[in-house]
Scaffold this motif. Sequence first.
Motif, PDB file in Angstrom:
ATOM      1  N   SER A  21       0.803  -1.336   0.035  1.00 12.95           N
ATOM      2  CA  SER A  21      -0.381   0.293   0.011  1.00 12.95           C
ATOM      3  C   SER A  21       0.888   1.239   0.088  1.00 12.95           C
ATOM      4  N   LEU A  22       2.205   0.951   0.046  1.00 22.31           N
ATOM      5  CA  LEU A  22       3.110   2.530   0.219  1.00 22.31           C
ATOM      6  C   LEU A  22       3.971   1.696  -0.933  1.00 22.31           C
ATOM      7  N   PRO A  23       3.999   3.286  -1.352  1.00 24.37           N
ATOM      8  CA  PRO A  23       5.586   3.208  -2.155  1.00 24.37           C
ATOM      9  C   PRO A  23       6.783   2.579  -1.619  1.00 24.37           C
ATOM     10  N   LEU A  24       7.827   2.011  -2.373  1.00 21.66           N
ATOM     11  CA  LEU A  24       9.201   1.827  -1.690  1.00 21.66           C
ATOM     12  C   LEU A  24       9.853   2.943  -0.902  1.00 21.66           C
ATOM     13  N   PRO A  50      22.299   8.971  28.009  1.00 18.13           N
ATOM     14  CA  PRO A  50      22.232   9.969  28.264  1.00 18.13           C
ATOM     15  C   PRO A  50      20.676  10.302  27.269  1.00 18.13           C
ATOM     16  N   ALA A  51      19.697  11.157  27.841  1.00 17.60           N
ATOM     17  CA  ALA A  51      18.442  11.138  27.077  1.00 17.60           C
ATOM     18  C   ALA A  51      18.671  13.239  26.856  1.00 17.60           C
ATOM     19  N   THR A  52      19.706  13.979  26.078  1.00 10.76           N
ATOM     20  CA  THR A  52      19.989  14.917  26.587  1.00 10.76           C
ATOM     21  C   THR A  52      18.479  15.667  24.943  1.00 10.76           C
ATOM     22  N   ALA A  53      18.731  17.201  25.601  1.00 10.62           N
ATOM     23  CA  ALA A  53      17.531  17.493  24.472  1.00 10.62           C
ATOM     24  C   ALA A  53      17.321  17.699  23.391  1.00 10.62           C
ATOM     25  N   ALA A  54      19.220  18.140  22.538  1.00  8.33           N
ATOM     26  CA  ALA A  54      19.236  17.613  21.345  1.00  8.33           C
ATOM     27  C   ALA A  54      18.825  16.559  20.728  1.00  8.33           C
ATOM     28  N   ARG A  55      18.831  15.097  21.712  1.00 12.52           N
ATOM     29  CA  ARG A  55      19.254  14.033  21.271  1.00 12.52           C
ATOM     30  C   ARG A  55      17.181  14.003  21.622  1.00 12.52           C
ATOM     31  N   VAL A  56      16.549  13.562  22.187  1.00 10.56           N
ATOM     32  CA  VAL A  56      15.495  13.782  21.643  1.00 10.56           C
ATOM     33  C   VAL A  56      14.576  14.452  20.840  1.00 10.56           C
ATOM     34  N   LEU A  57      15.382  15.964  20.861  1.00 10.18           N
ATOM     35  CA  LEU A  57      14.972  16.643  20.040  1.00 10.18           C
ATOM     36  C   LEU A  57      15.300  16.035  18.058  1.00 10.18           C
ATOM     37  N   ALA A  58      16.040  15.681  18.340  1.00  9.04           N
ATOM     38  CA  ALA A  58      16.912  14.986  16.929  1.00  9.04           C
ATOM     39  C   ALA A  58      15.244  13.699  16.598  1.00  9.04           C
ATOM     40  N   ALA A  59      15.031  12.834  17.646  1.00  7.59           N
ATOM     41  CA  ALA A  59      13.605  11.412  17.228  1.00  7.59           C
ATOM     42  C   ALA A  59      12.487  12.272  16.717  1.00  7.59           C
ATOM     43  N   ILE A  60      12.227  13.643  18.017  1.00 10.94           N
ATOM     44  CA  ILE A  60      11.310  14.004  17.177  1.00 10.94           C
ATOM     45  C   ILE A  60      10.854  14.576  15.920  1.00 10.94           C
ATOM     46  N   LEU A  61      11.688  14.645  15.569  1.00  9.63           N
ATOM     47  CA  LEU A  61      12.391  15.073  14.077  1.00  9.63           C
ATOM     48  C   LEU A  61      12.308  14.091  12.949  1.00  9.63           C
ATOM     49  N   ILE A  62      12.149  12.450  13.590  1.00  8.04           N
ATOM     50  CA  ILE A  62      12.659  11.451  13.289  1.00  8.04           C
ATOM     51  C   ILE A  62      11.277  11.291  13.084  1.00  8.04           C
ATOM     52  N   LEU A  63      10.496  11.180  14.257  1.00  5.29           N
ATOM     53  CA  LEU A  63       9.320  10.779  14.070  1.00  5.29           C
ATOM     54  C   LEU A  63       8.656  11.531  13.508  1.00  5.29           C
ATOM     55  N   SER A  64       8.653  12.954  13.361  1.00  6.40           N
ATOM     56  CA  SER A  64       7.669  13.505  12.736  1.00  6.40           C
ATOM     57  C   SER A  64       7.777  13.730  10.706  1.00  6.40           C
ATOM     58  N   GLY A  65       9.306  13.647  11.092  1.00  2.00           N
ATOM     59  CA  GLY A  65       9.992  12.707   8.982  1.00  2.00           C
ATOM     60  C   GLY A  65       9.005  11.712   8.476  1.00  2.00           C
ATOM     61  N   LEU A  66       8.662  11.147   9.778  1.00  2.00           N
ATOM     62  CA  LEU A  66       7.426   9.428   9.301  1.00  2.00           C
ATOM     63  C   LEU A  66       6.810   9.742   9.235  1.00  2.00           C
ATOM     64  N   ALA A  67       6.023  10.742   9.633  1.00  2.00           N
ATOM     65  CA  ALA A  67       4.739  11.227   9.970  1.00  2.00           C
ATOM     66  C   ALA A  67       4.324  11.906   8.557  1.00  2.00           C
ATOM     67  N   LEU A  68       5.356  12.464   8.163  1.00  2.00           N
ATOM     68  CA  LEU A  68       5.079  13.183   7.211  1.00  2.00           C
ATOM     69  C   LEU A  68       5.049  12.223   5.724  1.00  2.00           C
ATOM     70  N   MET A  69       5.648  11.486   5.781  1.00  2.00           N
ATOM     71  CA  MET A  69       6.527  10.964   4.470  1.00  2.00           C
ATOM     72  C   MET A  69       5.173   9.332   4.579  1.00  2.00           C
ATOM     73  N   LYS A  70       4.816   9.182   5.399  1.00  2.00           N
ATOM     74  CA  LYS A  70       3.243   8.510   5.239  1.00  2.00           C
ATOM     75  C   LYS A  70       2.157   9.067   5.180  1.00  2.00           C
ATOM     76  N   SER A  71       2.286  10.328   5.234  1.00  2.00           N
ATOM     77  CA  SER A  71       0.516  11.333   4.935  1.00  2.00           C
ATOM     78  C   SER A  71       1.401  11.876   3.865  1.00  2.00           C
ATOM     79  N   ALA A  72       2.280  12.132   3.419  1.00  2.00           N
ATOM     80  CA  ALA A  72       2.749  12.724   1.540  1.00  2.00           C
ATOM     81  C   ALA A  72       2.273  11.731   0.913  1.00  2.00           C
ATOM     82  N   GLY A  73       2.411   9.617   1.351  1.00  2.00           N
ATOM     83  CA  GLY A  73       1.821   8.805   0.161  1.00  2.00           C
ATOM     84  C   GLY A  73       0.948   8.322   0.482  1.00  2.00           C
TER      85      GLY A  73
END
Length: 73
Positions: A21-24, A50-73
């Motif tokens: 159901s999703l493109p490759l 350590p769960a520093t603010a920068a590492r948590v922000l990076a994880a949130i950005l990855i999650l946001s990118g995944l959500a955008l990638m899924k919704s754009a498909g």
Amino acid sequence: MIFTGVAMLASVGLLAISMRSLPLGSAYAVWTGIGALGAFVVGVIVLGEPATAARVLAAILILSGLALMKSAG
């Protein structure tokens, strides 16, 4: 080792199912993103990394990118 092999096969199998159901590009991005987030969570919770603010922000950005990638498909 057996558990890891079974988990890897299950992961590839689920990727194959998602590609029905999703493109490759989207399916692979989501698959690798989930792996990256999973490694981050295991590292913080199990290994005490350590769960520093920068590492948590990076994880949130990855999650946001995944959500955008899924919704754009």
